[in-house]
Design a protein around this motif. Structure first.
Motif, mmCIF file in Angstrom:
data_model
loop_
_atom_site.group_PDB
_atom_site.id
_atom_site.type_symbol
_atom_site.label_atom_id
_atom_site.label_comp_id
_atom_site.label_asym_id
_atom_site.label_seq_id
_atom_site.Cartn_x
_atom_site.Cartn_y
_atom_site.Cartn_z
ATOM 1 N N ALA A 19 -0.828 13.618 -5.019
ATOM 2 C CA ALA A 19 -1.948 14.196 -5.764
ATOM 3 C C ALA A 19 -2.615 15.337 -4.994
ATOM 4 N N LEU A 20 -2.485 15.339 -3.666
ATOM 5 C CA LEU A 20 -3.005 16.444 -2.856
ATOM 6 C C LEU A 20 -2.116 17.686 -2.953
ATOM 7 N N LYS A 48 0.803 -1.212 0.000
ATOM 8 C CA LYS A 48 0.000 0.000 0.000
ATOM 9 C C LYS A 48 0.847 1.279 0.000
ATOM 10 N N LEU A 92 0.661 3.379 -3.250
ATOM 11 C CA LEU A 92 -0.657 3.989 -3.411
ATOM 12 C C LEU A 92 -0.817 5.204 -2.491
ATOM 13 N N VAL A 93 -0.331 5.091 -1.264
ATOM 14 C CA VAL A 93 -0.396 6.209 -0.327
ATOM 15 C C VAL A 93 0.470 7.356 -0.827
ATOM 16 N N LYS A 109 -8.208 6.195 2.727
ATOM 17 C CA LYS A 109 -8.823 5.660 1.506
ATOM 18 C C LYS A 109 -7.819 4.830 0.698
ATOM 19 N N ALA A 110 -6.579 5.281 0.627
ATOM 20 C CA ALA A 110 -5.561 4.581 -0.162
ATOM 21 C C ALA A 110 -5.053 3.314 0.527
ATOM 22 N N THR A 116 -7.440 10.945 2.798
ATOM 23 C CA THR A 116 -6.816 10.419 1.584
ATOM 24 C C THR A 116 -5.967 9.193 1.894
ATOM 25 N N VAL A 117 -5.186 9.259 2.964
ATOM 26 C CA VAL A 117 -4.342 8.124 3.350
ATOM 27 C C VAL A 117 -5.205 6.921 3.710
ATOM 28 N N GLN A 125 1.335 8.126 -3.897
ATOM 29 C CA GLN A 125 0.677 8.762 -5.034
ATOM 30 C C GLN A 125 -0.504 9.620 -4.585
ATOM 31 N N ALA A 126 -1.265 9.131 -3.619
ATOM 32 C CA ALA A 126 -2.435 9.871 -3.143
ATOM 33 C C ALA A 126 -2.024 11.167 -2.443
ATOM 34 N N VAL A 127 -0.978 11.109 -1.624
ATOM 35 C CA VAL A 127 -0.503 12.308 -0.927
ATOM 36 C C VAL A 127 0.088 13.298 -1.931
#
Length: 112
Positions: free
Chosen positions: A22-23, A12, A15-16, A79-80, A76-77, A18-20
């Protein structure tokens, strides 16, 4: 400012990250770590017996964000990283008094 120390399953971590990113927070530190939470590791059975893995491989991601971004970053974290299974991880939130960019001497939000 807040520092998020995020402990997740190895699969994970990307994915985390990339999500952070993207913020709008691309600055991140990632470490490979081992540990256990309240479960005290994993027990697994194999055809030749049963074994216990006391320290489970994890990834630790560290990111510093403005106070105003805390709720969105935490959501966000989660969710990822969430699988709904034990061992999904933890998010530790700490206050950061100051950040100084070594190269330029910039301080505060500009240094993040």
């Amino acid at each position: 400012m807040k520092k998020l120390e995020i402990i997740v399953k190895p699969g994970k971590g990307e994915l985390v990250r990339q999500a952070v990113e993207a913020l709008g927070y691309p600055g991140i530190t990632i470490s490979q770590v081992e540990g256990h939470g309240t479960q005290k590791g994993l027990s697994q059975g194999k055809s030749n017996g049963h074994y216990r893995l006391e320290l489970v491989p994890k990834q630790r991601l560290e990111v510093v964000i403005p106070d105003s971004a805390l709720d969105a970053a935490v959501e966000t974290v989660i969710k990822a990283a969430r699988t709904g299974q034990p061992g999904d991880g933890k998010i530790f939130v700490s206050d950061v008094q100051e950040v100084i960019r070594i190269r330029t001497g910039e301080k505060g939000d500009k240094a993040v």
